[in-house]
Design an enzyme around this catalytic site. Structure first.
Site, short mmCIF file in Angstrom:
data_model
loop_
_atom_site.label_atom_id
_atom_site.label_comp_id
_atom_site.label_asym_id
_atom_site.label_seq_id
_atom_site.Cartn_x
_atom_site.Cartn_y
_atom_site.Cartn_z
N GLY A 49 0.99 -9.27 7.43
CA GLY A 49 0.75 -9.92 8.71
C GLY A 49 1.96 -10.09 9.59
O GLY A 49 1.86 -10.64 10.69
N ASN A 87 -4.44 -4.08 8.77
CA ASN A 87 -5.52 -4.94 9.25
C ASN A 87 -5.09 -5.70 10.51
O ASN A 87 -5.59 -5.48 11.60
CB ASN A 87 -5.91 -5.91 8.11
CG ASN A 87 -7.13 -6.75 8.42
OD1 ASN A 87 -7.80 -7.23 7.52
ND2 ASN A 87 -7.51 -6.95 9.67
N THR A 88 -4.11 -6.60 10.33
CA THR A 88 -3.76 -7.53 11.40
C THR A 88 -3.36 -6.82 12.69
O THR A 88 -3.74 -7.27 13.79
CB THR A 88 -2.61 -8.45 10.94
OG1 THR A 88 -2.97 -9.04 9.69
CG2 THR A 88 -2.33 -9.55 11.95
N GLY A 92 2.38 -5.16 6.61
CA GLY A 92 3.56 -5.30 7.47
C GLY A 92 3.58 -4.39 8.69
O GLY A 92 4.46 -4.50 9.53
N LYS A 101 -8.39 -3.30 -5.02
CA LYS A 101 -7.05 -3.44 -4.45
C LYS A 101 -6.46 -4.69 -5.10
O LYS A 101 -6.86 -5.80 -4.79
CB LYS A 101 -7.12 -3.58 -2.93
CG LYS A 101 -5.75 -3.75 -2.29
CD LYS A 101 -5.85 -4.11 -0.83
CE LYS A 101 -4.48 -4.52 -0.32
NZ LYS A 101 -4.54 -5.16 1.00
#
Lengths: 65, 261
Positions: free
Chosen positions: B158, B207-208, B186, B97
């Site tokens: 994030g 993720n976040t 995002g 990535k």
């Protein structure tokens, strides 16, 4: 001689990357390395000579997004 | 309903980041609850005293997922290339990535360095997943140097702001009809992920939004359901929006109805 290992200046008498990794406690660890910003493959550790002021990076898996 | 990336088929369309979870156990449970097939990881300096990376590596192997290493934090093509090379050896995968960050405030990709790094990495045999913007010309350049997947941001990493420019993403989908497109970064809510899938995107990477939620395990399940719902919606040919109301119940035979004189 002095080298920079993971951002910290250290003193070592080892002259190869393989010996340095053993001295610093990375034997049997899953790590990858770069010297002076160039990737060094495992098979090249024994042949990679260290010089004063070498910049060595030793990395391992880490959480990431 | 399967997803094909660089010749490999996957069932899940959720790619899950592994950072910022309250504990390794919750990370593992979240991966299981999401039923994701692909997780993203990184590389960082290893302390020979703590050996944190070695513990994490054992945990990763237990998940039995496909690993997608990233080059997070790299700011030049050279840094990203070297990091990718180290990741390839560590994780025994040629997937990467590719992130080359151009700005500390919004973590926007440096698209010039991104294309440069992608070209070199593909020449070295990598399968590159570029974290990019929604600019179709940049997308063309990335495909031109050999990328087979594009991963535009929804909004800054994030931020949890969702899809800031759905029109640009929709344009991207129309412009690259045969390229796997993954919204990366995002996403804040399952509805954001569903919206991306409804636009026809092939997958979502986040993720976040899961890791920092109050209940990551439940939230990962919520995202998995939303992504599946969005995909099914896209494949089901949704109706077009109208400006005026249109009754769903048949008008003919309405009781008490009288023709207005």
């Amino acid at each position: 001689m002095q080298i920079i290992l993971n951002g910290e200046t250290i003193s070592t008498e080892e002259t190869t990357l393989e010996a340095l990794l053993a001295e610093q406690g990375y034997s049997n660890c899953s790590v990858a390395t770069a010297v002076n910003e160039a990737f060094i493959a495992k098979k090249e550790y024994a042949n990679t000579r260290l010089h004063p002021e070498c910049v060595v990076e030793v990395v391992a898996p880490m959480q990431g997004g | 309903m399967s997803l094909t990336l660089y010749g490999t088929e996957f069932q899940s369309r959720l790619l899950l980041g592994t950072a910022q979870y309250p504990s390794p156990k919750i990370l593992q449970e979240s991966i299981l609850a999401s039923a994701c097939d692909i997780i993203t990881v990184s590389v960082r300096r290893e302390s020979s005293r703590e050996k944190a990376g070695q513990h994490f590596w054992r945990l990763l192997q237990e998940t039995q997922t496909h690993i997608l290493p990233n080059t997070a934090g790299c700011r030049t093509a050279k840094e990203a290339i070297t990091t990718a090379q180290m990741a390839r050896e560590l994780f025994s995968t040629d997937w990467i990535k590719l992130e080359v960050i151009g700005n500390d405030d919004n973590l926007q990709p440096n698209i010039f360095a991104l294309v440069e790094a992608a070209q070199e990495l593909i020449a070295q045999g990598f399968k590159v997943f570029p974290y990019t913007t929604d600019d179709i010309i940049v997308g063309e350049r990335l495909l031109g140097v050999g990328c087979e997947v594009l991963m535009p941001w929804g909004s800054p990493i994030g931020s949890g702001r969702g899809l800031q420019n759905p029109f640009a993403l929709e344009t991207m989908r129309a412009y690259f009809p045969d390229t796997p497109l993954i919204v990366d970064a995002g996403i804040g809510l399952p509805s954001h992920a569903a919206a991306a899938m409804q636009l026809g995107f092939d997958a979502v990477l986040l993720n976040t939004a899961i890791a920092k939620s109050g209940n990551p395990v439940n939230m990962s399940k919520a995202f998995a359901l939303a992504i599946e719902a969005g995909r099914m919606s896209f494949l089901s040919d949704p109706i077009e929006q109208r400006d005026m109301a249109a009754p769903s119940t048949p008008v003919a035979g309405t009781p008490f109805w009288l023709e207005t004189p």
